[in-house]
Design a protein around this motif. Structure first.
Motif, PDB file in Angstrom:
ATOM      1  N   ALA A  83     -14.783  81.586 -66.121  1.00 39.22           N
ATOM      2  CA  ALA A  83     -15.156  80.263 -66.437  1.00 39.22           C
ATOM      3  C   ALA A  83     -13.862  79.826 -67.217  1.00 39.22           C
ATOM      4  N   ALA A  84     -13.466  80.376 -68.433  1.00 39.21           N
ATOM      5  CA  ALA A  84     -12.553  79.769 -69.129  1.00 39.21           C
ATOM      6  C   ALA A  84     -11.340  79.218 -68.440  1.00 39.21           C
ATOM      7  N   GLN A  85     -10.932  80.321 -67.263  1.00 34.75           N
ATOM      8  CA  GLN A  85      -9.797  79.764 -66.200  1.00 34.75           C
ATOM      9  C   GLN A  85     -10.221  78.509 -65.458  1.00 34.75           C
ATOM     10  N   SER A  86     -11.452  78.125 -65.371  1.00 36.31           N
ATOM     11  CA  SER A  86     -11.872  77.194 -64.106  1.00 36.31           C
ATOM     12  C   SER A  86     -11.874  75.734 -64.791  1.00 36.31           C
ATOM     13  N   VAL A  87     -10.716  75.338 -65.427  1.00 33.73           N
ATOM     14  CA  VAL A  87     -10.775  74.083 -65.883  1.00 33.73           C
ATOM     15  C   VAL A  87     -10.990  72.815 -64.871  1.00 33.73           C
ATOM     16  N   LYS A  88     -10.339  73.177 -63.672  1.00 31.56           N
ATOM     17  CA  LYS A  88     -10.539  72.342 -62.600  1.00 31.56           C
ATOM     18  C   LYS A  88     -11.812  71.958 -62.019  1.00 31.56           C
ATOM     19  N   THR A  89     -12.740  72.822 -62.328  1.00 28.69           N
ATOM     20  CA  THR A  89     -14.128  72.655 -62.059  1.00 28.69           C
ATOM     21  C   THR A  89     -15.143  72.774 -63.127  1.00 28.69           C
ATOM     22  N   GLU A  90     -14.598  72.112 -64.221  1.00 27.51           N
ATOM     23  CA  GLU A  90     -15.221  71.988 -65.396  1.00 27.51           C
ATOM     24  C   GLU A  90     -15.813  73.475 -66.066  1.00 27.51           C
ATOM     25  N   TYR A  91     -15.114  74.341 -65.696  1.00 31.31           N
ATOM     26  CA  TYR A  91     -15.378  76.037 -66.275  1.00 31.31           C
ATOM     27  C   TYR A  91     -16.676  76.586 -65.653  1.00 31.31           C
ATOM     28  N   VAL A  92     -16.690  76.011 -64.370  1.00 22.20           N
ATOM     29  CA  VAL A  92     -17.740  76.699 -63.557  1.00 22.20           C
ATOM     30  C   VAL A  92     -17.002  77.338 -62.408  1.00 22.20           C
ATOM     31  N   PRO A  93     -16.848  78.631 -62.311  1.00 18.44           N
ATOM     32  CA  PRO A  93     -15.753  79.031 -61.392  1.00 18.44           C
ATOM     33  C   PRO A  93     -16.539  79.078 -59.942  1.00 18.44           C
ATOM     34  N   THR A  94     -15.707  78.893 -59.077  1.00 16.04           N
ATOM     35  CA  THR A  94     -16.326  78.769 -57.811  1.00 16.04           C
ATOM     36  C   THR A  94     -15.901  80.080 -56.918  1.00 16.04           C
ATOM     37  N   ALA A  95     -15.216  81.077 -57.456  1.00 15.79           N
ATOM     38  CA  ALA A  95     -15.271  82.274 -56.920  1.00 15.79           C
ATOM     39  C   ALA A  95     -16.773  82.962 -57.349  1.00 15.79           C
ATOM     40  N   LYS A  96     -17.182  83.792 -56.183  1.00 16.24           N
ATOM     41  CA  LYS A  96     -18.666  84.373 -56.328  1.00 16.24           C
ATOM     42  C   LYS A  96     -19.775  83.524 -56.788  1.00 16.24           C
TER      43      LYS A  96
ATOM     44  N   THR B 132     -25.405  72.440 -65.086  1.00 20.49           N
ATOM     45  CA  THR B 132     -25.341  70.873 -65.423  1.00 20.49           C
ATOM     46  C   THR B 132     -23.976  70.693 -65.389  1.00 20.49           C
ATOM     47  N   LYS B 133     -23.646  69.534 -65.153  1.00 18.51           N
ATOM     48  CA  LYS B 133     -22.340  68.839 -65.592  1.00 18.51           C
ATOM     49  C   LYS B 133     -21.659  69.233 -66.788  1.00 18.51           C
ATOM     50  N   LEU B 134     -20.506  69.090 -67.013  1.00 12.37           N
ATOM     51  CA  LEU B 134     -19.690  69.335 -68.491  1.00 12.37           C
ATOM     52  C   LEU B 134     -19.935  67.895 -69.095  1.00 12.37           C
ATOM     53  N   LEU B 135     -20.623  68.083 -70.578  1.00  9.15           N
ATOM     54  CA  LEU B 135     -20.866  66.632 -71.017  1.00  9.15           C
ATOM     55  C   LEU B 135     -19.790  66.559 -72.294  1.00  9.15           C
ATOM     56  N   GLY B 136     -19.567  65.168 -72.375  1.00  7.79           N
ATOM     57  CA  GLY B 136     -18.931  64.958 -73.613  1.00  7.79           C
ATOM     58  C   GLY B 136     -20.102  64.422 -74.484  1.00  7.79           C
ATOM     59  N   PRO B 137     -19.392  63.721 -75.592  1.00  7.42           N
ATOM     60  CA  PRO B 137     -20.428  63.226 -76.728  1.00  7.42           C
ATOM     61  C   PRO B 137     -21.356  62.309 -76.046  1.00  7.42           C
ATOM     62  N   ALA B 138     -22.809  62.428 -76.598  1.00  5.63           N
ATOM     63  CA  ALA B 138     -23.836  61.473 -76.241  1.00  5.63           C
ATOM     64  C   ALA B 138     -23.971  61.412 -74.812  1.00  5.63           C
ATOM     65  N   GLU B 139     -23.716  62.416 -74.191  1.00 11.32           N
ATOM     66  CA  GLU B 139     -23.932  62.692 -72.605  1.00 11.32           C
ATOM     67  C   GLU B 139     -25.140  63.345 -72.386  1.00 11.32           C
ATOM     68  N   SER B 140     -25.947  63.196 -71.251  1.00 11.13           N
ATOM     69  CA  SER B 140     -26.675  64.281 -70.868  1.00 11.13           C
ATOM     70  C   SER B 140     -26.868  64.438 -69.539  1.00 11.13           C
ATOM     71  N   ASP B 141     -27.450  65.516 -68.770  1.00 12.69           N
ATOM     72  CA  ASP B 141     -27.719  65.837 -67.390  1.00 12.69           C
ATOM     73  C   ASP B 141     -28.648  66.736 -67.368  1.00 12.69           C
ATOM     74  N   THR B 142     -29.323  66.423 -66.221  1.00  8.51           N
ATOM     75  CA  THR B 142     -30.446  67.329 -65.733  1.00  8.51           C
ATOM     76  C   THR B 142     -30.414  68.245 -64.460  1.00  8.51           C
ATOM     77  N   VAL B 143     -30.549  69.336 -64.467  1.00  6.06           N
ATOM     78  CA  VAL B 143     -30.597  70.207 -63.287  1.00  6.06           C
ATOM     79  C   VAL B 143     -31.989  70.530 -62.934  1.00  6.06           C
ATOM     80  N   ARG B 144     -32.375  70.529 -61.659  1.00 13.56           N
ATOM     81  CA  ARG B 144     -33.551  70.882 -61.167  1.00 13.56           C
ATOM     82  C   ARG B 144     -33.579  71.931 -60.256  1.00 13.56           C
ATOM     83  N   PHE B 145     -34.137  73.107 -60.271  1.00 13.18           N
ATOM     84  CA  PHE B 145     -34.116  74.450 -59.847  1.00 13.18           C
ATOM     85  C   PHE B 145     -35.413  75.129 -59.680  1.00 13.18           C
ATOM     86  N   TYR B 146     -35.485  76.165 -58.919  1.00 12.19           N
ATOM     87  CA  TYR B 146     -36.629  77.055 -58.900  1.00 12.19           C
ATOM     88  C   TYR B 146     -36.149  78.186 -59.748  1.00 12.19           C
TER      89      TYR B 146
END
Ligand code: ZN
Length: 175
Positions: free
Chosen positions: A111-124, A132-146
């Motif tokens: 993940a630390a190498q995946s700066v271009k995808t906001e630290y979520v690796p695309t491999a595997k 969620t998305k990578l959030l800056g100050p005062a931001e929020s994001d919701t992820v829905r899943f099972y």
């Protein structure tokens, strides 16, 4: 005296050229980020609703919720709120739920190498159940899943470099 002034001027021009060169490189990587984000679509359709769970992360690099309990296959809606004040590039936060049997340290390192995808690796990509998305100050994001249908303990982390290592993590407990 005149020669000295001229070479100072040329030095100044060289410095400006160097700076604008760096700027161009930054723009290029930002464009790449936008393009590769589209490629990471979830494999399974997300529920339109789910039990709401709110987690707060801040500059202290901790989640205020470190255990989430769910029933197998339960629809969940996890909201991450970043209440910190430091800029996203130095103190961004996300919430990434990992599949069972994923080596968390290896994932965090990828993940630390995946700066271009906001630290979520695309491999595997099967390693990530929800994020969620990578959030800056005062931001929020919701992820829905099972929730996974298989009972067990599933690790979630903030995959921003260094944050998992200092304890920005928790578990989804399915039973
Ligand atoms: Zn974080």
């Amino acid at each position: 005296m005149k020669t000295y002034t001229l070479s100072s001027l040329m030095l100044g021009i060289a410095a400006v050229a160097l700076l604008s060169g760096c700027g161009r490189q930054d723009n290029k990587s930002a464009a790449t980020t936008a393009a590769s984000t589209e490629a990471s679509a979830p494999a399974r359709a997300a529920p339109s609703e789910g039990r709401a769970i709110v987690i707060v992360g801040n500059d202290a690099m901790k989640f205020d919720v470190t255990e989430i309990h769910a029933t197998p296959g339960e629809a969940l809606a996890v909201t991450l709120k970043n209440t910190g004040t430091m800029p996203k590039f130095s103190m961004g936060h996300n919430w990434v739920l990992l599949a069972a049997n994923v080596d968390v340290a290896t994932f965090a390192s990828d993940a630390a190498q995946s700066v271009k995808t906001e630290y979520v690796p695309t491999a595997k990509p099967e390693r990530v159940l929800a994020s969620t998305k990578l959030l800056g100050p005062a931001e929020s994001d919701t992820v829905r899943f099972y929730a996974p249908t298989k009972p067990g303990r599933y690790t979630f982390i903030c995959s921003f470099p260094g944050h998992f290592q200092v304890g920005m993590k928790g578990e989804l407990i399915v039973k």
